[in-house]
Design an enzyme around this catalytic site. Structure first.
Site, PDB file in Angstrom:
ATOM      1  N   HIS A 126     -46.592  15.665 -42.991  1.00 20.13           N
ATOM      2  CA  HIS A 126     -47.060  15.858 -41.682  1.00 20.13           C
ATOM      3  C   HIS A 126     -45.915  15.888 -40.662  1.00 20.13           C
ATOM      4  CE1 HIS A 126     -49.134  15.381 -37.624  1.00 20.13           C
ATOM      5  NE2 HIS A 126     -50.280  15.900 -38.330  1.00 20.13           N
ATOM      6  N   CYS A 369     -49.973  21.086 -38.877  1.00 22.62           N
ATOM      7  CA  CYS A 369     -48.501  20.443 -38.361  1.00 22.62           C
ATOM      8  C   CYS A 369     -47.868  19.904 -39.681  1.00 22.62           C
ATOM      9  CB  CYS A 369     -49.114  18.864 -37.845  1.00 22.62           C
ATOM     10  SG  CYS A 369     -50.177  19.295 -36.477  1.00 22.62           S
TER      11      CYS A 369
HETATM   12  N1  PMP Z   1     -50.141  11.950 -41.083  1.00 26.12           N
HETATM   13  C1  PMP Z   1     -50.856  12.831 -41.502  1.00 26.12           C
HETATM   14  C2  PMP Z   1     -50.935  12.865 -43.294  1.00 26.12           C
HETATM   15  C3  PMP Z   1     -51.987  13.343 -40.877  1.00 26.12           C
HETATM   16  O1  PMP Z   1     -53.007  14.164 -41.341  1.00 26.12           O
HETATM   17  C4  PMP Z   1     -51.756  13.009 -39.543  1.00 26.12           C
HETATM   18  C5  PMP Z   1     -53.117  13.722 -38.723  1.00 26.12           C
HETATM   19  N2  PMP Z   1     -53.343  15.163 -38.753  1.00 26.12           N
HETATM   20  C6  PMP Z   1     -50.966  12.379 -38.830  1.00 26.12           C
HETATM   21  C7  PMP Z   1     -50.126  12.019 -39.914  1.00 26.12           C
HETATM   22  C8  PMP Z   1     -50.789  12.145 -37.394  1.00 26.12           C
HETATM   23  O2  PMP Z   1     -51.679  11.332 -37.016  1.00 26.12           O
HETATM   24  P1  PMP Z   1     -52.208  11.040 -35.361  1.00 26.12           P
HETATM   25  O3  PMP Z   1     -52.162  12.495 -34.937  1.00 26.12           O
HETATM   26  O4  PMP Z   1     -53.563  10.276 -35.327  1.00 26.12           O
HETATM   27  O5  PMP Z   1     -50.784  10.480 -35.105  1.00 26.12           O
END
Ligand code: PMP
Length: 412
Positions: A126, A369
């Site tokens: 991500h 993302c």
């Molecule tokens: N890492 C992963 C694997 C995710 O799926 C996500 C959220 N889609 C995040 C990080 C980021 O999380 P947050 O937006 O809650 O900080």
């Protein structure tokens, strides 16, 4: 009872008020859990209870409300820490996974990364486990290198071993991919990284909500996750870190609460984890996350995982019958978290998501993302169905019918 033993999904659904609503006159079929999960009534009640009975700042006031709020906040920290097998004193409560990786980037990275160093992450991350390291590497003149993927969407461990020969300073890897669903053997990855002298960061955003996790047995230095993906409120998450490491680090934010003493020319820092919790923290949502942890613990994370394995197995089997359905990532449900990303022939994922929405079905469409991963998959976008405790076989059947309807409209 629905077919997805070991969970009584009908009873669980009754705990989630939002699942009683309709979307476009249809039952809401919520399959966007990797983005955020719905909240059970006990979590909503915990927030209302805090604001209606004992709203107060914490760690400061000696009055009754202040003491009650402090006790509830620290009890929540204890619950969240226990849930992932971490000591409470090594668990920083913060906004979520993204804030956690950025904390490490500043509070650890500024002191520990130098020109010419190597940082390692992977192609399936991500953006929140890529961009902070990119910023760090660019600022310091370090190199950020990526472990590539095998055709089946697993990590290329041979290439990882090669990168470890460069003695990287940092290895940052996801426990479970939010797109492919790949579950990485993070214990093995961290053991190898430690032998190579690297500090390890595990992104647990898609694992803590879905499977039993024990950070001690994984043996990582840092483990980050988000409350809103595990039935808790938004704006709260955690970073579990090795206490000695957290103690050796500089603060992230400066301000109230994180200090011991402030002089005109310097300050001294509070103990860990308070050193990293500057200012008035997110008290209500931390207490809400504690309630979510209680709820998940009462179900049992072994059962949550088993439930999702059966759902994934059923979904892969059922959706494979839809013409044009093309899933990404591992196909063995035991090696996959609760997400299935896919494309339906060449129907644009946003068009597909719009048609499904008309049927009351919420899925995610886009790049998730994870743009480097999308490039590796050679697609601009994908659709994603992701599950949690209130989903069952009937949701998969509704999704199948929705995909068939879209397929008919777009003449797949
Ligand atoms: N890492 C992963 C694997 C995710 O799926 C996500 C959220 N889609 C995040 C990080 C980021 O999380 P947050 O937006 O809650 O900080």
């Amino acid at each position: 009872m629905l077919k997805t033993e070991p969970l009584d999904v009908q009873r669980i659904r009754a705990d989630f008020p939002i699942l009683r609503r309709e979307v476009h006159g249809k039952r809401l079929v919520y399959l966007d859990n990797a983005a955020t999960t719905q909240k059970p009534q006990v979590v909503i009640d915990a927030l209302v209870d805090y604001y209606s009975r004992y709203n107060s700042n914490i760690h400061r006031s000696v009055h009754t409300l202040g003491e009650e709020a402090t006790a509830a906040y620290e009890a929540a920290r204890g619950k969240v820490a226990k849930f992932v097998g971490a000591p409470a004193k090594g668990l920083v409560l913060l906004r979520g996974t993204t804030e956690a990786t950025n904390l490490i980037r500043f509070a650890w990275g500024e002191e520990n990364v130098r020109k010419g160093d190597t940082l390692v992450t992977t192609l399936m991350e991500h953006h929140s486990n890529i961009v902070p390291w990119q910023l760090l590497a660019n600022k310091k003149g370090a190199a950020l290198k990526f472990v590539g993927l095998n055709k089946d969407g697993t990590l290329d461990m041979g290439q990882y071993e090669e990168l470890l020969k460069e003695s990287p300073k940092l290895v940052a890897v996801t426990h479970c991919s939010n797109v492919l669903g790949t579950i990485n053997d993070v214990a093995q990855i961290c053991t190898k990284a430690r032998r190579a002298g690297a500090t390890t960061v595990v992104d647990g955003a898609q694992s803590v909500p879905h499977m039993p996790v024990n950070v001690e047995s994984i043996g990582c230095d840092f483990y980050a996750f988000s409350g809103h993906k595990m039935l808790g409120p938004t704006g709260i998450g955690a970073l579990a870190g090795k206490k000695e490491l957290l103690e050796s680090m500089e603060p992230f934010h400066g301000g109230g609460e994180m200090i011991k003493e402030v002089f005109l020319d310097h300050s001294t820092w509070n103990d860990v984890p308070y050193k990293f919790e500057a200012g008035t923290v997110n008290i209500a949502d931390a207490i809400g996350l504690g309630a979510a942890v209680d709820y998940l613990s009462a179900i049992g994370m072994d059962k949550v995982r088993e439930h999702e394995v059966r759902l994934i197995e059923y979904a892969l089997e059922t959706l494979a019958k839809v013409k044009g359905f093309h899933p990404y990532g591992p196909t063995d449900p035991r090696k996959k978290g609760g997400v299935i990303s896919f494309n339906l022939a060449d129907v644009h994922p946003h068009d597909l998501a719009t048609i499904l929405d008309e049927e009351g079905i919420a899925i995610r469409s886009g790049h998730h993302c994870a743009q480097p991963l999308m490039r590796w998959l050679d697609v601009a976008a994908a659709s994603r169905a992701s599950f949690h405790v209130y989903n069952s076989y009937d949701d998969v059947d509704v999704l199948k019918a929705g995909l068939e309807k879209a397929g008919a409209i777009f003449k797949v």
